[in-house]
Motif scaffolding. Structure first.
Motif, short mmCIF file in Angstrom:
data_model
loop_
_atom_site.label_atom_id
_atom_site.label_comp_id
_atom_site.label_asym_id
_atom_site.label_seq_id
_atom_site.Cartn_x
_atom_site.Cartn_y
_atom_site.Cartn_z
N ALA A 98 0.89 -1.18 0.06
CA ALA A 98 0.10 0.15 -0.13
C ALA A 98 0.95 1.38 -0.02
O ALA A 98 0.78 2.20 -0.61
N VAL A 99 1.85 1.42 0.98
CA VAL A 99 2.77 2.40 0.94
C VAL A 99 3.65 2.36 -0.73
O VAL A 99 3.66 3.61 -0.91
N LEU A 100 3.90 1.52 -0.98
CA LEU A 100 4.77 1.38 -2.50
C LEU A 100 3.83 2.33 -3.46
O LEU A 100 4.08 3.22 -4.28
N TYR A 101 2.33 1.76 -3.52
CA TYR A 101 1.57 2.20 -4.45
C TYR A 101 1.33 3.68 -4.01
O TYR A 101 1.05 4.73 -5.14
N LEU A 102 1.17 4.12 -2.92
CA LEU A 102 0.87 5.55 -2.26
C LEU A 102 1.99 6.41 -3.02
O LEU A 102 1.76 7.37 -3.37
N ASP A 147 3.94 10.41 -9.44
CA ASP A 147 3.72 10.24 -11.08
C ASP A 147 4.52 9.23 -11.50
O ASP A 147 5.13 9.28 -12.54
N ARG A 148 4.68 8.33 -10.76
CA ARG A 148 5.28 6.89 -11.33
C ARG A 148 4.22 5.73 -11.22
O ARG A 148 3.04 5.81 -10.73
N SER A 149 4.77 4.75 -11.85
CA SER A 149 3.74 3.37 -11.94
C SER A 149 4.61 2.15 -11.29
O SER A 149 5.76 2.20 -11.29
N VAL A 150 3.77 1.50 -10.56
CA VAL A 150 4.38 0.23 -10.05
C VAL A 150 4.27 -0.86 -11.29
O VAL A 150 2.98 -1.18 -11.74
N ASN A 151 5.27 -1.63 -11.29
CA ASN A 151 5.27 -2.85 -12.29
C ASN A 151 4.57 -3.84 -11.51
O ASN A 151 4.89 -4.63 -10.71
N GLY A 152 3.11 -4.36 -12.13
CA GLY A 152 2.46 -5.47 -11.44
C GLY A 152 3.32 -6.81 -11.55
O GLY A 152 2.90 -7.80 -10.90
N ARG A 153 4.12 -6.66 -12.87
CA ARG A 153 4.83 -8.34 -13.12
C ARG A 153 5.87 -8.49 -11.96
O ARG A 153 6.33 -9.56 -12.00
N ILE A 154 6.27 -7.51 -11.26
CA ILE A 154 7.09 -7.69 -10.13
C ILE A 154 6.30 -7.96 -8.78
O ILE A 154 6.53 -8.85 -7.89
#
Length: 69
Positions: free
Chosen positions: A21-25, A31-38
């Protein structure tokens, strides 16, 4: 309040979901995106390790039965 045993799996799972949750926040605020493949495989790996650790802790807590000779 009555003390209870430490549930290792729940502690690891709660910590993992808090970190995600903190990573996504933080990613959303920058203004970055989180790679769901990881994120998804790492989540499953950590939950699996947490499950194994919880099972080993439960077995160790019970103790070994006495051997009959």
């Amino acid at each position: 309040m009555r003390k209870h045993r430490l549930d290792l799996f729940s502690l690891i799972a709660g910590g993992l979901f808090t970190v995600i949750a903190v990573l996504y926040l933080v990613a959303a605020l920058n203004d970055r995106s989180v790679n769901g493949r990881i994120v998804v495989p790492v989540t499953f790996i950590v939950l699996g390790v947490g499950g194994l650790a919880g099972a080993v802790a439960a077995v160790a807590r019970r103790g070994r039965p006495d051997r009959e000779e």
